[in-house]
Structure formats: C-alpha cells, structure tokens
Design a protein around this motif. Structure first.
Motif, mmCIF file in Angstrom:
data_model
loop_
_atom_site.group_PDB
_atom_site.id
_atom_site.type_symbol
_atom_site.label_atom_id
_atom_site.label_comp_id
_atom_site.label_asym_id
_atom_site.label_seq_id
_atom_site.Cartn_x
_atom_site.Cartn_y
_atom_site.Cartn_z
ATOM 1 N N ALA A 97 0.861 -1.210 0.141
ATOM 2 C CA ALA A 97 0.507 -0.061 0.393
ATOM 3 C C ALA A 97 0.906 1.552 0.074
ATOM 4 C CB ALA A 97 -1.036 0.053 1.274
ATOM 5 N N ALA A 98 1.860 1.281 1.063
ATOM 6 C CA ALA A 98 3.034 2.623 1.100
ATOM 7 C C ALA A 98 3.254 2.664 -0.392
ATOM 8 C CB ALA A 98 3.657 2.621 2.561
ATOM 9 N N ARG A 101 1.188 4.319 -3.081
ATOM 10 C CA ARG A 101 0.641 5.312 -2.510
ATOM 11 C C ARG A 101 1.962 6.171 -3.520
ATOM 12 N NH1 ARG A 101 -1.660 3.464 2.441
ATOM 13 N NH2 ARG A 101 -4.135 3.415 2.214
ATOM 14 N N GLU A 102 2.535 6.363 -3.555
ATOM 15 C CA GLU A 102 4.052 6.865 -3.743
ATOM 16 C C GLU A 102 3.394 7.791 -5.057
ATOM 17 O OE1 GLU A 102 7.654 5.828 -4.291
ATOM 18 O OE2 GLU A 102 7.507 4.965 -1.835
ATOM 19 N N ASP A 104 0.339 8.041 -8.172
ATOM 20 C CA ASP A 104 -0.834 9.090 -8.421
ATOM 21 C C ASP A 104 -1.952 7.859 -8.780
ATOM 22 O OD1 ASP A 104 -3.099 10.659 -8.978
ATOM 23 O OD2 ASP A 104 -2.409 12.185 -10.576
ATOM 24 N N THR A 106 -5.289 5.425 -6.547
ATOM 25 C CA THR A 106 -6.384 5.294 -5.172
ATOM 26 C C THR A 106 -6.033 4.380 -5.168
ATOM 27 O OG1 THR A 106 -8.250 6.403 -6.433
ATOM 28 C CG2 THR A 106 -8.276 5.222 -4.870
ATOM 29 N N VAL A 107 -5.705 4.021 -3.845
ATOM 30 C CA VAL A 107 -5.195 2.713 -2.613
ATOM 31 C C VAL A 107 -6.809 2.394 -2.004
ATOM 32 C CG1 VAL A 107 -3.424 1.836 -1.469
ATOM 33 C CG2 VAL A 107 -2.844 2.964 -3.434
#
Length: 407
Positions: A97-98, A101-102, A104, A106-107
């Motif tokens: 997930a991290a 998120r780097e 653009d 949606t997570v």
C-alpha cells in the motif's frame, strides 16, 4: 433368448470402454481443430475503435511491494488524467500500500481471515470504483484488470478498452509468460502457455467463438463489471468467471493484437507453487463444475457456449498426453486379449491428433523456443508432474496461495 441376453451382457463392457476412449480422445481432437483453425489467415481481425473517455484499472496486489512499481509506471504511461487506477492491497503483510501511494493512484486496503484469493480482491476493487462513481458523478466506461507484476505491451490498455466499449463484451488480451531460464523444462512450460493462451483462443476466434479469461489484460464494459460474479476464492477464478459471463450473455472476446506478459517463477519452490495452483484449479473446475456446465450448455441455441465449455474441459496438455498414452496401452492389451479393436482405434486417433497439434503449433508458433528434437524429449520431463496430479486426488490444494517471487 438366453443367447441374446448373454450377448448383451458381454457387449456392455465393450460399449463402456468405447465410450471412455471417445471421452479421452475428444479433447485432443478439439485441440487439433483449434490449432488448424488458428493456422488459417485471420478472418476476424478486430478493427480500430475509438478510445472511451474514462478507463479504470483495478490492480489486485498481495505482498507485491517489491514488484508493483514497474507495472504501475507502465500503466500510468498509457492513461490520461481522466482515467483512474485502483490498487487493492489485499491481505498484505508488506509495504504494498505504501509503495502504491507514491503514485497518482487510488489505494484501498482489504483484509479478511477467510475470504482469501484474487477474486475477492477484484470484487473489492470494483465496489470501490462504484463508491467513487457515486461521489464524483462519473463512472468509468471500461474497467481493466491487471496483475501487479505484469508487463504491458504497446497500447494495451487503450486497445482493449476501446474494443470492450465498442462491442459491449469482456475482452481478453493475449497473455503470455516467458521462461525465467533457458532450461528445457522452462521452455516446454512456455510453449504450453503459448498453445493454451494464444493458439487455441485464436482458433476459437476464427470461427466467432468466445475465448477464456486468463487473469490479467482483461477489459469489461462498466455495466458488465459491476454485475460480474467476481467474488470467488476458486484457484481458477479467471476460468470460472469467463464461463459464467458467457452464461450471463457476455461471452469474452479475444483481442490478439494487444499483449500482456509476465515471467514464470525462477525458484523451484515458486514454480511448484505456481504450477500447483494453476493445474489443481483447472482440474477442480473440470471435475467440480464441468459436468453441470456441459449439461446446461447442451440446451438448444447454446452451441457457442457448449464449445466454450468443451474448451474449458480440455485438461492440461501434459495430463492429456499421459492419459492418452496410458489409455492407448490399455486398449492395445484389450485388443490383443479380447479383439476389441474399435476402442483402440479411437484411442490411437486421439493420441495422433494431440501429437499432430503439438507439432503444428511448434512449427508455427514456437520455432524460436523449441526444436522438434527437444519437443520429443519433453514427455520424459513431464513425467515429473505425475506427483502433482496424484496430489490432486489425495491432497489437492484448495486455498489460494501467492507464488513466491524471486528478487
């Protein structure tokens, strides 16, 4: 009268054996037919269609923190600001997930103790898209499913999205896997994948029949995606989904000129896990749902669905070859002992059909991968898969297990 009864009783085993010979031979004859059709000039090439305004990509990712980035970068390069990527970090114990998120994108994160598997992650991603559509007032035109560790061919996303949007049908890109090393075993596996995911679907497409779904590089019109029975823990959830969509009136369509690829696991442990999941899942579909699906598709007006189910019921080529060789030897003994030549002839026809299909496929689609001499040695290598098939009988895998990746 007693003589007629005796003759009938003696004829019953012969009919059973003949029926079993037909049952074993039909999949091989179907494979040969598909290969021959695939050799014909392309009669149903898909035209270019206009790109839909909004594309959404759902990317299920279970502990893909180390391999997610290249796929995300390739996908973003083929999309516009109007499009969206949803990464589903599914039951992760790493930094998937991290990492996502780097970018653009949606997570969304999902965790469930018992509902494990890619199908559940896909359903979770599509429901997330539904909520986003309600919030923004803009639903995507097409939803594309991509594995988090695949490589995208040029224009993959725009091409399959355009075809799905224009035809209103699910679309499957050509999905191939390459060998992680140059060993003969790995190249035989790559050849088998080409036959299953390229040659046979191409043959089906040549006569207007639907193809299967292979787990990645799949595009769905929005109204199909939101109604699709995605939530499943089946090991062969993609195969199951393709057949169910056809039953619902949305048979998948092959888009051969769009390509997505990935690499087989390098380690013995990873390769064994990957192979067990695929083949036990395939066999579970064949044994568990095959008879019911076959019966349902025999109703009038369901010829295309019947052929799609028959295609699904073809066992893995290695297993089919083993079955044909073993059954032919049994029929040879029965022919010598009891004079039953008809079952032997049917078994030999099936074995000859499979051999012809393999040779034709190698000459046309795998000359760069295997020589005929190497192909002749393949049966000795494939004998190592006997324990895998025996485990399906005595201790089959039923839970989805992620393939261990090598870094």
């Amino acid at each position: 009268m007693p003589e007629l009864l005796t003759a009938s009783l003696l004829g019953l085993p012969w009919l059973i054996v003949l029926g079993l010979s037909v049952l074993v031979a039909v999949p091989a004859l179907l494979v040969l037919t598909q290969v021959v059709l695939a050799l014909l000039p392309d009669r149903r090439a898909l035209p270019e269609f206009e790109r839909p305004p909004r594309i959404a990509v759902v990317m299920p990712a279970h502990n893909e923190g180390r391999g997610l980035r290249p796929t995300l970068m390739q996908a973003l390069a083929q999309l516009t600001p109007m499009d969206r990527i949803v990464v589903v970090a599914d039951n992760c114990s790493d930094d998937t997930a991290a990492q996502a998120r780097e970018f653009d994108v949606t997570v969304v994160e999902r965790s469930h103790a018992t509902e494990r598997g890619k199908g559940y992650a896909l359903d979770f991603g599509v429901r997330a898209l539904e909520r986003l559509a309600l919030e923004t007032g803009h639903a995507p035109d097409v939803v594309i499913i991509l594995d988090a560790d695949c490589l995208l061919g040029p224009r993959l996303l725009t091409r399959i999205a355009a075809v799905a949007h224009a035809t209103g049908r699910p679309v499957q890109a050509t999905y191939l896997m390459s060998a992680a090393n140059d060993g003969l075993k790995a190249r035989v596996a790559e050849f088998a994948m080409r036959v299953k995911n390229l040659v046979r679907p191409r043959g089906m497409h040549q006569v207007g029949l639907p193809c299967g779904l292979y787990g990645t590089g799949m595009a769905f019109p929005w109204d199909v995606a939101v109604q699709a029975p995605l939530a499943s823990g089946h090991l062969a959830e993609d195969m199951q989904l393709g057949v169910r969509l056809a039953q619902l009136g949305a048979p998948p369509l092959l888009c051969e000129d769009a390509l997505v690829t990935s690499v087989f696991a390098k380690s013995n442990e990873g390769e064994a896990s990957q192979r067990t999941r695929w083949e036990h899942g395939h066999l579970a579909m064949l044994v568990g749902e095959g008879p019911r699906l076959l019966w349902q598709s025999m109703r009038p007006g369901r010829g295309a669905q019947l052929l799609q189910v028959m295609d699904m019921l073809v066992p893995p080529l290695a297993l089919l070859g083993m079955l044909l060789v073993g059954w032919t030897l049994v029929q040879l003994l029965l022919a010598v002992w009891l004079g039953w030549t008809a079952p032997l002839a049917v078994a030999l026809a099936g074995l000859g059909a499979l051999m012809a299909a393999i040779v034709l496929a190698q000459r046309r689609w795998a000359g760069d991968l295997l020589t005929l001499g190497e192909l002749a040695r393949a049966p000795l290598i494939l004998l190592a898969k006997v324990p895998l098939y025996l485990r399906f009988v005595v201790k089959r895998q039923v839970d989805w297990v992620r393939t261990k990746r090598d870094v």
